[in-house]
Motif scaffolding. Structure first.
Motif, PDB file in Angstrom:
ATOM      1  N   VAL A  37       0.852  -1.195   0.000  1.00 26.35           N
ATOM      2  CA  VAL A  37       0.000   0.000   0.000  1.00 26.35           C
ATOM      3  C   VAL A  37       0.886   1.242   0.000  1.00 26.35           C
ATOM      4  O   VAL A  37       1.870   1.315   0.728  1.00 26.35           O
ATOM      5  CB  VAL A  37      -0.926  -0.016   1.236  1.00 26.35           C
ATOM      6  N   GLY A  38       0.565   2.175  -0.855  1.00 25.58           N
ATOM      7  CA  GLY A  38       1.341   3.409  -0.933  1.00 25.58           C
ATOM      8  C   GLY A  38       2.433   3.372  -1.974  1.00 25.58           C
ATOM      9  O   GLY A  38       3.008   4.401  -2.303  1.00 25.58           O
ATOM     10  N   GLN A  39       2.707   2.184  -2.505  1.00 29.47           N
ATOM     11  CA  GLN A  39       3.770   2.081  -3.507  1.00 29.47           C
ATOM     12  C   GLN A  39       3.171   1.959  -4.909  1.00 29.47           C
ATOM     13  O   GLN A  39       2.249   1.184  -5.130  1.00 29.47           O
ATOM     14  CB  GLN A  39       4.648   0.857  -3.214  1.00 29.47           C
ATOM     15  N   THR A  40       3.727   2.716  -5.802  1.00 29.23           N
ATOM     16  CA  THR A  40       3.207   2.711  -7.173  1.00 29.23           C
ATOM     17  C   THR A  40       3.572   1.429  -7.898  1.00 29.23           C
ATOM     18  O   THR A  40       4.672   0.911  -7.751  1.00 29.23           O
ATOM     19  CB  THR A  40       3.777   3.921  -7.945  1.00 29.23           C
ATOM     20  N   GLY A  41       2.621   0.928  -8.643  1.00 31.90           N
ATOM     21  CA  GLY A  41       2.865  -0.264  -9.453  1.00 31.90           C
ATOM     22  C   GLY A  41       1.899  -0.272 -10.620  1.00 31.90           C
ATOM     23  O   GLY A  41       1.224   0.725 -10.892  1.00 31.90           O
ATOM     24  N   ARG A  42       1.822  -1.410 -11.325  1.00 31.48           N
ATOM     25  CA  ARG A  42       0.902  -1.538 -12.460  1.00 31.48           C
ATOM     26  C   ARG A  42      -0.499  -1.842 -11.966  1.00 31.48           C
ATOM     27  O   ARG A  42      -0.683  -2.718 -11.132  1.00 31.48           O
ATOM     28  CB  ARG A  42       1.362  -2.674 -13.378  1.00 31.48           C
ATOM     29  N   ILE A  43      -1.454  -1.124 -12.507  1.00 31.27           N
ATOM     30  CA  ILE A  43      -2.847  -1.395 -12.168  1.00 31.27           C
ATOM     31  C   ILE A  43      -3.323  -2.575 -13.011  1.00 31.27           C
ATOM     32  O   ILE A  43      -3.257  -2.518 -14.237  1.00 31.27           O
ATOM     33  CB  ILE A  43      -3.733  -0.186 -12.496  1.00 31.27           C
ATOM     34  N   VAL A  44      -3.790  -3.639 -12.361  1.00 28.91           N
ATOM     35  CA  VAL A  44      -4.350  -4.770 -13.114  1.00 28.91           C
ATOM     36  C   VAL A  44      -5.752  -5.060 -12.592  1.00 28.91           C
ATOM     37  O   VAL A  44      -5.934  -5.869 -11.682  1.00 28.91           O
ATOM     38  CB  VAL A  44      -3.444  -6.033 -13.057  1.00 28.91           C
ATOM     39  N   PRO A  45      -6.736  -4.409 -13.163  1.00 30.91           N
ATOM     40  CA  PRO A  45      -8.092  -4.588 -12.691  1.00 30.91           C
ATOM     41  C   PRO A  45      -8.755  -5.848 -13.247  1.00 30.91           C
ATOM     42  O   PRO A  45      -8.390  -6.334 -14.317  1.00 30.91           O
ATOM     43  CB  PRO A  45      -8.812  -3.334 -13.212  1.00 30.91           C
ATOM     44  N   GLY A  61      -1.264  -1.057 -18.474  1.00 33.64           N
ATOM     45  CA  GLY A  61      -0.071  -0.240 -18.572  1.00 33.64           C
ATOM     46  C   GLY A  61      -0.124   1.043 -17.763  1.00 33.64           C
ATOM     47  O   GLY A  61       0.836   1.788 -17.742  1.00 33.64           O
ATOM     48  N   ASP A  62      -1.251   1.302 -17.112  1.00 28.98           N
ATOM     49  CA  ASP A  62      -1.329   2.479 -16.243  1.00 28.98           C
ATOM     50  C   ASP A  62      -0.712   2.160 -14.897  1.00 28.98           C
ATOM     51  O   ASP A  62      -0.692   1.012 -14.461  1.00 28.98           O
ATOM     52  CB  ASP A  62      -2.786   2.896 -16.023  1.00 28.98           C
ATOM     53  N   GLU A  85      -0.785   7.621 -12.880  1.00 34.10           N
ATOM     54  CA  GLU A  85       0.367   8.233 -13.540  1.00 34.10           C
ATOM     55  C   GLU A  85       0.261   8.075 -15.039  1.00 34.10           C
ATOM     56  O   GLU A  85       0.750   8.880 -15.800  1.00 34.10           O
ATOM     57  CB  GLU A  85       1.671   7.607 -13.023  1.00 34.10           C
ATOM     58  N   GLY A  86      -0.408   7.017 -15.387  1.00 35.81           N
ATOM     59  CA  GLY A  86      -0.767   6.879 -16.783  1.00 35.81           C
ATOM     60  C   GLY A  86       0.415   6.645 -17.677  1.00 35.81           C
ATOM     61  O   GLY A  86       1.552   6.591 -17.267  1.00 35.81           O
TER      62      GLY A  86
END
Ligand code: ZN
Length: 193
Positions: A37-45, A61-62, A85-86
């Motif tokens: 939590v709090g760390q940026t990574g790849r969104i995989v919904p 890829g976002d 961040e996109g």
């Protein structure tokens, strides 16, 4: 997301709340494990609304981070996510500082074009690669450029006919590709007005 595998909205306190009923959002680190939590990574919904074409761990890829549930002042208890961040490379950037995303609808019309790709090569040059269908006429290419110019503004537009658009590793291709680094935008006073 256009595919509705994930959705969210910004509350009056400027924070992004996810809509869990639309989709389950995971954020993965580079090693494909869940990012803390709090760390940026790849969104995989994983979408929950579309039973006809389920998208499971859809890697778009976002990038963003899930945020700790610290109790948003708006009172909503929906999960919080950082702003996306996109992919800076799927929006065209203009010298006057606009980022123009979602250009791909210009292809999804009536034009006899099988596939196409917009590549912004410099601040003022756009290459439009396309694969013509049998009914293609020169005027169709001009219409395609006109549609892009309507959204982006005056630039040099290079229309390039090709047999196929190069695929990336996952067999897809990016419909819009920006090769310009937004950080290099010419300073306002240096631009012609
Ligand atoms: Zn809120």
């Amino acid at each position: 997301m256009a595919e509705y595998a994930a959705a969210g909205s910004e509350c009056q306190h400027g924070r992004l709340h996810l809509w869990p009923e639309a989709g389950h959002v995971e954020v993965l680190a580079d090693d494909d494990r869940p990012a803390p939590v709090g760390q940026t990574g790849r969104i995989v919904p994983t979408g929950l609304l579309n039973a006809d074409m389920p998208l499971i761990r859809y890697d778009i890829g976002d990038r963003a981070a899930l945020l700790p549930d610290d109790g948003c002042a708006c009172g909503r208890t929906l999960p919080l996510m950082s702003s996306v961040e996109g992919r800076h490379d799927d929006a065209i950037v203009t010298p006057d500082g606009r980022a123009i995303g979602r250009l791909d609808p210009v292809f999804k019309a009536d034009l006899p074009i099988r596939e196409a790709q917009i590549i912004q090569e410099t601040w003022d040059r756009m290459r439009v690669r396309f694969v013509p269908a049998a009914a293609y006429r020169r005027a169709d290419g001009e219409a395609l450029v006109a549609r892009i110019r309507d959204r982006v503004g005056p630039m040099e537009y290079v229309l390039e006919e090709t047999d196929a658009i190069a695929r990336t590793g996952n067999g897809k291709f990016r419909e819009v590709l920006c090769l310009v680094d937004p950080e290099t935008r010419p300073a306002a006073e240096a631009r012609v007005r």
